[in-house]
Design an enzyme around this catalytic site. Structure first.
Site, mmCIF file in Angstrom:
data_model
loop_
_atom_site.group_PDB
_atom_site.id
_atom_site.type_symbol
_atom_site.label_atom_id
_atom_site.label_comp_id
_atom_site.label_asym_id
_atom_site.label_seq_id
_atom_site.Cartn_x
_atom_site.Cartn_y
_atom_site.Cartn_z
ATOM 1 N N LEU A 77 0.367 -1.217 -0.372
ATOM 2 C CA LEU A 77 0.491 0.159 0.022
ATOM 3 C C LEU A 77 1.017 0.800 -0.133
ATOM 4 O O LEU A 77 1.424 1.252 0.930
ATOM 5 C CB LEU A 77 -1.079 0.249 1.275
ATOM 6 C CG LEU A 77 -1.846 -1.296 1.714
ATOM 7 C CD1 LEU A 77 -2.447 -1.079 2.422
ATOM 8 C CD2 LEU A 77 -2.505 -1.514 -0.228
ATOM 9 N N GLU A 78 0.520 2.100 -1.200
ATOM 10 C CA GLU A 78 0.976 3.189 -0.921
ATOM 11 C C GLU A 78 -0.171 4.978 -0.905
ATOM 12 O O GLU A 78 -0.779 4.500 -1.921
ATOM 13 C CB GLU A 78 1.774 4.065 -2.233
ATOM 14 C CG GLU A 78 2.429 4.811 -2.065
ATOM 15 C CD GLU A 78 3.538 5.308 -3.645
ATOM 16 O OE1 GLU A 78 3.597 6.527 -3.734
ATOM 17 O OE2 GLU A 78 3.657 4.189 -4.194
#
Length: 490
Positions: free
Chosen positions: A231-232
């Site tokens: 996840l970014e």
């Protein structure tokens, strides 16, 4: 919820793309084809994969002008900057090609007589990449390039707000010689459908760039599966201005960090803490910087303007297809409403709108065309206000007075987010001590809003999970496999 993808130009509200949405049944067939394509693609040599990616980058480079205009019409960033995004994406991809061999090489085990022992980094299989709209090429290559170089097949879900770039990437990589079905594109407008696609058994790993809420959704959707989710996510990135700075220079940098791309970046400067000794001077410097902000009287239907000559200027809010515009609309009407709600909440709780008069305009005067929102400077802010705690994702610059380094660091860490943070000072040693205590994946001294391709890009707290860029860029797209081979020399 409808799965339709309907993309609207944020500057004109004209529809630029429509798609009924890839159904779960269609996505399942795509995933099966991806799994089949992976079987042969994974066996290609790294040199062959590099050759394909380099050819794709050459094609992208030859079409920058067309691709840049498509980005502008989909998400509203001024055309003068969109080519720069694509060029930077190319440079970033070339860096990943250069480091791929070292990042993917085998890890030797301890020598043992009559054994060959080592660890291989092997591809994981079909990967679902869900991209972001604010920097579609940049954020996508972070995952796509290492995923392909490592030998994975990819299913790309472009954001519904910038769907065309996904189609273009598929066309370009196909032309570059990427085998069939190694890269496929799905258009999904419903988060429910995206969750279901993420759960497909063929999907072996997920890379998501977007909101924290969206990332948490995907993790929860796949919680019953042993499946990596990288996840970014969002940020509420702080800056601290110490009393020893050149106030004008810092103001110029931080205004750009807060306003560029209409503040629509995960690493935009979203809150500024200023030492009380230079607070008033800093606020005045920010106002002076924004006094050069003008509005293009030709860009807004029905806009009442007194400005007859918008030059010279440092900032200009106007038609994003105009090469002289530096700021365009925000991405959508709901986004504009959210940003305005953060402003209204702060003002209701005692904040002061300290925006220079000529950098503001009435939204009612735009005659309902476009999601226009000029920069706003808020002073007398505190942490009871939403705009100091939650991601605003817009051109809002709240400035808070502090009395010490310790107070500044405490407030900077008083956040659920931890993507980037910056300290501005002439005393580098003092600055280094401060950034050691700041809870963020990337920390700067006298710089902001800058992902570096050779350094890790990773979010702390709710800003992310996993790492892109730098020497760990390939970790999310490989898994480890240990080899014990008896009967050979060590």
């Amino acid at each position: 919820m409808s799965n339709q993808v309907r993309t609207v130009n944020p500057a004109t509200h004209e529809v630029v793309f429509e798609h009924p949405g890839t159904s779960l049944a269609e996505a399942a067939k795509i995933a099966a084809a991806s799994k089949e394509a992976f079987k042969s693609y994974r066996t290609l040599s790294l040199d062959n994969k590099k050759q394909i990616v380099r050819r794709a980058l050459e094609i992208i480079s030859s079409r920058i002008d067309v691709l840049a205009k498509e980005v502008t019409t989909q998400m509203g960033r001024p055309i003068r900057y969109c080519a720069g995004e694509i060029k930077t994406a190319i440079l970033r991809s070339e860096h990943m090609i250069d480091i791929a061999e070292g990042c993917l090489e085998d890890l030797p085990g301890k020598p043992e007589a009559n054994f060959k022992r080592h660890v291989k980094k092997v591809p994981v299989g079909p990967i679902l990449i869900a991209g972001a709209w604010n920097y579609p090429y940049l954020t996508t290559v972070n995952a796509l390039i290492p995923a392909l170089l490592a030998g994975n097949s990819v299913i790309l879900r472009p954001s519904p707000q910038v769907p065309l770039f996904g189609n273009r990437l598929l066309e370009i990589f196909t032309e570059a010689g990427l085998p069939a079905n190694v890269l496929q594109v799905v258009h999904i407008g419903s988060l429910d459908v995206l969750d279901q696609v993420a759960q497909l058994p063929e999907i072996q790993s997920i890379s998501f760039t977007g909101s924290t809420i969206g990332g948490i959704r995907l993790r929860e959707a796949t919680a019953g599966q042993v499946k990596p989710v990288h996840l970014e996510l969002g940020g509420k990135d702080p800056a601290y201005v110490r009393p020893d700075v050149d106030v004008k220079d810092v103001a110029e940098n931080l205004v750009d960090g807060a306003v560029f791309n209409s503040g629509q970046s995960c690493c935009s400067v979203e809150r500024v803490y200023v030492h009380e000794k230079v607070y008033d001077d800093f606020v005045r410097a920010v106002q002076e910087e924004l006094k050069s902000y003008v509005l293009d009287p030709h860009s807004f239907s029905g806009l009442i303007m007194n400005i007859t000559d918008p030059s010279p200027y440092s900032y200009k809010l106007g038609d994003p297809l105009d090469e002289t515009s530096t700021t365009g609309p925000v991405i959508s009407a709901p986004a504009k409403e959210k940003i305005q709600s953060h402003i209204d909440d702060a003002l209701a709780k005692g904040a002061v709108n300290s925006t220079p008069e000529n950098a503001t305009f009435s939204l009612a005067q735009t005659a309902g065309k476009g999601n226009w929102l000029a920069p706003v400077v808020l002073t007398n802010v505190n942490h009871s206000m939403v705009t100091m705690k939650e991601e605003t994702f817009g051109p809002v610059m709240p400035i808070m007075k502090v009395s010490s380094d310790e107070e500044a660091v405490s407030l900077m860490n008083d956040s659920d987010y931890g993507l980037t943070a910056s300290v501005w000072t002439k005393d580098i040693a003092a600055g280094e001590k401060l950034i050691d205590d700041i809870e963020a994946g990337t920390v700067f001294i006298n710089r902001c809003d800058y992902p570096a391709p050779d350094l890790a890009w990773t979010g702390w707290k709710t800003s992310g999970l996993g790492c892109t860029l730098g020497p760990r860029a390939f970790d999310g797209f490989t898994k480890l496999k240990s080899y014990h081979i008896k009967g050979v020399s060590a």
